[in-house]
Scaffold this active site. Structure first.
Site, short mmCIF file in Angstrom:
data_model
loop_
_atom_site.label_atom_id
_atom_site.label_comp_id
_atom_site.label_asym_id
_atom_site.label_seq_id
_atom_site.Cartn_x
_atom_site.Cartn_y
_atom_site.Cartn_z
N GLU A 123 -0.61 7.65 7.80
CA GLU A 123 -1.36 8.66 7.06
C GLU A 123 -2.01 9.60 8.06
OE1 GLU A 123 -4.42 6.75 4.77
OE2 GLU A 123 -3.11 6.36 3.07
N LYS B 195 0.80 -1.23 0.00
CA LYS B 195 0.00 0.00 0.00
C LYS B 195 0.84 1.28 0.00
CE LYS B 195 -3.93 -0.29 2.34
NZ LYS B 195 -4.95 -0.68 3.35
N HIS C 236 -14.05 -0.56 10.16
CA HIS C 236 -13.41 -0.32 8.86
C HIS C 236 -13.80 -1.35 7.80
CE1 HIS C 236 -11.12 2.71 10.88
NE2 HIS C 236 -10.48 1.85 11.62
N ARG D 248 -8.63 -6.89 -7.84
CA ARG D 248 -9.50 -8.08 -7.96
C ARG D 248 -10.93 -7.60 -8.07
NH1 ARG D 248 -11.80 -7.02 -3.08
NH2 ARG D 248 -10.34 -6.43 -1.43
P1 ADP Z 1 -8.25 -2.08 4.02
O1 ADP Z 1 -7.37 -2.42 2.87
O2 ADP Z 1 -7.88 -2.82 5.28
O3 ADP Z 1 -9.70 -2.16 3.70
P2 ADP Z 1 -8.23 0.82 3.58
O4 ADP Z 1 -6.96 1.54 3.40
O5 ADP Z 1 -9.02 0.50 2.34
O6 ADP Z 1 -7.94 -0.56 4.37
O7 ADP Z 1 -9.16 1.58 4.60
C1 ADP Z 1 -10.37 1.01 5.10
C2 ADP Z 1 -11.18 2.06 5.83
O8 ADP Z 1 -10.43 2.60 6.92
C3 ADP Z 1 -11.56 3.26 4.99
O9 ADP Z 1 -12.71 3.05 4.21
C4 ADP Z 1 -11.80 4.31 6.08
O10 ADP Z 1 -13.04 4.12 6.72
C5 ADP Z 1 -10.70 3.99 7.08
N1 ADP Z 1 -9.48 4.78 6.76
C6 ADP Z 1 -8.39 4.36 6.07
N2 ADP Z 1 -7.47 5.36 5.96
C7 ADP Z 1 -7.99 6.44 6.59
C8 ADP Z 1 -7.53 7.79 6.83
N3 ADP Z 1 -6.35 8.20 6.41
N4 ADP Z 1 -8.36 8.62 7.51
C9 ADP Z 1 -9.58 8.23 7.97
N5 ADP Z 1 -10.05 6.96 7.77
C10 ADP Z 1 -9.27 6.08 7.11
#
Ligand code: ADP
Length: 459
Positions: free
Chosen positions: A200, A116, A235, A292
């Site tokens: 982040e 990532k 999440h 995917r």
């Molecule tokens: P995963 O691959 O585990 O699904 P993601 O990076 O897609 O992780 O993030 C999943 C969720 O986590 C997002 O939809 C959001 O709700 C929360 N999230 C991720 N990064 C952030 C961020 N920088 N700030 C606020 N919420 C975040």
């Protein structure tokens, strides 16, 4: 030409792939664990081979056993579905070296975007906005806390190999940072065998809006609009819809263009998803690419009228996309509720067991993607999702009213489910007005009366 496909998955997605193959006149081989012998995908596929005991580490994650089954049954291609080996670059590479078509992107792309922190760097170089954060992974705790201070608290600590909402921790200040950093590392090591982390800025109350990409092997890359997946618990997505109630035409265009830019930067082929977080002002930031098919692909299919699994197979066969960007529009509104065997009143804990009585909703504008039936036993070994209930119609209101009606018909006895919980959300004025952000479920749980989402007593 693809004549026979091995489906390296289980549950509803395996069944979904069997259905697409049957319509295309392609034979299917199901592989299954001992726990899934009675599963619908095993019964409906043309052929089936058992690949081991119930735990996924002994069956659905065993690339060697899946490839042996592929050789034995002489398949041309493997569809990995989602989860399990779908984003495993080594598995895709092994398929390539066995001369079996992996229905998905190239193994280098999976490797590049599956990391990532590297994915952030790739799309950022192409001009796609990313959330302020660390330059790549930060493995030293002291450097990590300095990086977090520079970014500004709150921050979110994430696993570079993360997925499914795991290996993620929020730190609100320097004092709690070390504890969160260590627990993110432990969880990431356990879940992904890789404790590498990146940081982040934590955005307050964003929306999760993602774009569906299709790219053929001839350089045509298009998007199929967005899905709003802001309703999440821990999440993880619970309700998804397309189009998003938040986007207007101009923002959709800008985000769609950015999504295509990100896919091109990854040299992407096949179906993929570019995920963004969007703030209240409409600023959007890339968070990750999923290389995917997504769980929630069905809402895009109903909103656009395009069968994404068939498109994946056509692309893998070397065919050109039969439509271009100007042919795509979100002509319907579609919404999906993930129905899970779990107890919302007890922190959404899984509730495996045997379904004694089952009646699924139907009628106009209702789609039920599910592998369960009356008498089916939900295994504790796998994900708790038992159905993706999708409703669609000309407007968001029609789709929402239809969802409420469909949920009211749904009868599942013998296990706990989240049916009453999602029903309450569908009725909730804030959700209906399109106000849900990623903090919505937490806010809703704090104000919703508990009885609302507990199972109704038997009548
Ligand atoms: P995963 O691959 O585990 O699904 P993601 O990076 O897609 O992780 O993030 C999943 C969720 O986590 C997002 O939809 C959001 O709700 C929360 N999230 C991720 N990064 C952030 C961020 N920088 N700030 C606020 N919420 C975040």
């Amino acid at each position: 030409m693809i004549r026979k496909i091995l489906i390296a998955n289980r549950g509803e997605i395996a069944l979904r792939i069997v259905r697409a193959c049957r319509e295309l006149g392609i034979r299917t081989l199901a592989v299954y664990s001992e726990a899934d012998e009675q599963s619908l995908h095993v019964q409906l596929a043309d052929e089936a081979i058992c690949i081991g005991p119930a735990p996924s580490s002994e069956s659905y994650l065993r690339a060697d056993r899946i490839l042996s089954a592929a050789e034995l049954a002489d398949v041309d291609a493997i569809h990995p579905g989602y989860g399990f080996l779908s984003e495993n670059a080594e598995f895709a590479e092994q398929c390539e070296s066995c001369d079996i078509t992996f229905i998905g992107p190239k193994s280098e792309t999976i490797r590049q975007m599956g990391h990532k922190a590297r994915a952030r760097e790739t799309v950022s170089k192409a001009g796609v906005p990313i959330i302020p954060g660390s330059d790549g992974p930060v493995d030293d705790e002291k450097i990590a806390v300095k990086t977090a201070q520079k970014i500004g608290f709150p921050v979110i600590i994430k696993a570079v190999s993360g997925g499914g909402g795991r290996g993620m921790r929020i730190a609100h200040n320097a004092a709690t940072f070390a504890k969160e950093f260590q627990s993110a590392r432990l969880e990431a090591e356990k879940a992904f065998g890789d404790g590498s982390l990146y940081i982040e800025k934590y955005l307050e109350d964003p929306r999760h809006i993602e774009f569906q990409i299709l790219a053929d092997q001839h350089g045509n890359t298009i998007h199929l609009g967005e899905r709003d997946c802001s309703v999440q618990r821990r999440h993880q997505k619970v309700i998804e819809e397309s189009p998003s109630p938040f986007l207007d035409k101009s923002l959709r265009n800008r985000m769609g263009k950015a999504a295509i830019k990100a896919a091109l930067a990854a040299d992407y082929v096949n179906a993929g998803t570019i995920e963004f977080l969007v703030d209240a002002k409409g600023n959007f930031y890339f968070i990750e690419m999923n290389t995917r098919i997504q769980v929630e692909h069905g809402v895009t299919e109903e909103a656009t009228g395009i069968d994404l699994i068939k498109e994946q197979i056509q692309i893998a066969s070397g065919n050109r996309l039969s439509f271009s960007q100007k042919d795509i529009s979100l002509t319907k509104h579609a919404i999906e509720c993930r129905i899970c065997a779990e107890n919302p009143a007890k922190g959404f804990i899984p509730s495996p067991g045997t379904i004694d009585l089952y009646y699924a909703p139907g009628g106009h504008g209702v789609r039920v993607d599910s592998h369960v039936y009356g008498g089916y036993t939900v295994s504790p070994h796998y994900d708790s999702m038992i159905c993706k209930l999708i409703t669609y119609g000309r407007t968001r209101k029609i789709a929402l009213d239809r969802m409420y009606r469909a949920l009211s018909e749904y009868l599942i006895r013998g296990i706990d489910t989240n049916v009453e919980f999602v029903k309450a959300v569908i009725l909730d004025p804030a959700f209906r007005q399109g106000e849900a952000t990623t903090s919505y479920v937490e806010e809703f749980l704090a104000r919703a009366p508990k009885e609302l989402f507990e199972k109704k007593p038997k009548e």
